[in-house]
Design a protein around this motif. Structure first.
Motif, PDB file in Angstrom:
ATOM      1  N   GLN A  92       0.807  -1.203   0.000  1.00 41.14           N
ATOM      2  CA  GLN A  92       0.000   0.000   0.000  1.00 41.14           C
ATOM      3  C   GLN A  92       0.848   1.264   0.000  1.00 41.14           C
ATOM      4  O   GLN A  92       0.567   2.206  -0.712  1.00 41.14           O
ATOM      5  CB  GLN A  92      -0.942   0.000   1.187  1.00 41.14           C
ATOM      6  N   SER A  93       1.894   1.303   0.811  1.00 43.56           N
ATOM      7  CA  SER A  93       2.738   2.498   0.856  1.00 43.56           C
ATOM      8  C   SER A  93       4.186   2.100   1.102  1.00 43.56           C
ATOM      9  O   SER A  93       4.569   1.808   2.232  1.00 43.56           O
ATOM     10  CB  SER A  93       2.264   3.459   1.943  1.00 43.56           C
ATOM     11  N   ARG A 109      -1.102  10.340   0.516  1.00 41.78           N
ATOM     12  CA  ARG A 109      -2.488   9.855   0.585  1.00 41.78           C
ATOM     13  C   ARG A 109      -3.430  10.807  -0.144  1.00 41.78           C
ATOM     14  O   ARG A 109      -4.431  10.376  -0.701  1.00 41.78           O
ATOM     15  CB  ARG A 109      -2.934   9.703   2.039  1.00 41.78           C
ATOM     16  N   PRO A 113      -1.618  10.527  -4.558  1.00 40.39           N
ATOM     17  CA  PRO A 113      -0.728   9.371  -4.727  1.00 40.39           C
ATOM     18  C   PRO A 113       0.064   9.351  -6.029  1.00 40.39           C
ATOM     19  O   PRO A 113       1.065   8.663  -6.124  1.00 40.39           O
ATOM     20  CB  PRO A 113      -1.674   8.172  -4.638  1.00 40.39           C
TER      21      PRO A 113
END
Length: 134
Positions: free
Chosen positions: A2-3, A61, A64
């Motif tokens: 995700q990150s 967030r 992105p």
């Protein structure tokens, strides 16, 4: 994943705390005070830039796809590896040749912060919750 920047920031902070503890307890009687200072500089920069990576992850967030944030994150990670990594090896192993690598890490840090500053000057993306939608 995700990150990536959140992951590398958290991992960098984890390793930074471990390296700091190792330096404070394991190295203080094994290397010279000058080299311990070099080592501590590596820990300090690693910790600050691990937090920087976490900050970039949080900012991303909202946007992105930002190339500026993406470059800033990868440059910050590169800086941690080159700057802090070379200082650790210099202090622990005495590899003075790595002193040539350290400035490249420093330049990576500088460029990362510059890109983050440039990003901050850009127009903010339209919010889903703008005042008009109320």
């Amino acid at each position: 994943m995700q990150s990536s920047f959140l992951f590398f920031g958290a991992l960098g902070a984890l390793v930074g705390v471990g390296m700091g503890a190792f330096g404070a307890h394991g190295l203080k009687n094994m290397i010279s005070p000058e080299m311990l200072t070099v080592y501590q500089t590596g820990v300090s920069y690693q910790m600050w830039h691990a937090l920087g990576l976490i900050g970039i992850a949080l900012i991303r967030r909202n946007e992105p796809e930002s190339k500026l944030l993406n470059w800033a994150g990868w440059l910050m990670l590169t800086g941690i590896v080159l700057f802090s990594g070379s200082l650790y090896l210099l202090a622990i192993m005495g590899l003075k040749e790595l002193g040539m690598v350290t400035p490249f890490g420093g330049v990576s840090f500088l460029l990362a912060w510059l890109l983050l500053a440039v990003y901050a000057t850009k127009k903010a993306p339209a919010s889903r919750y703008s005042s008009r939608s109320r």
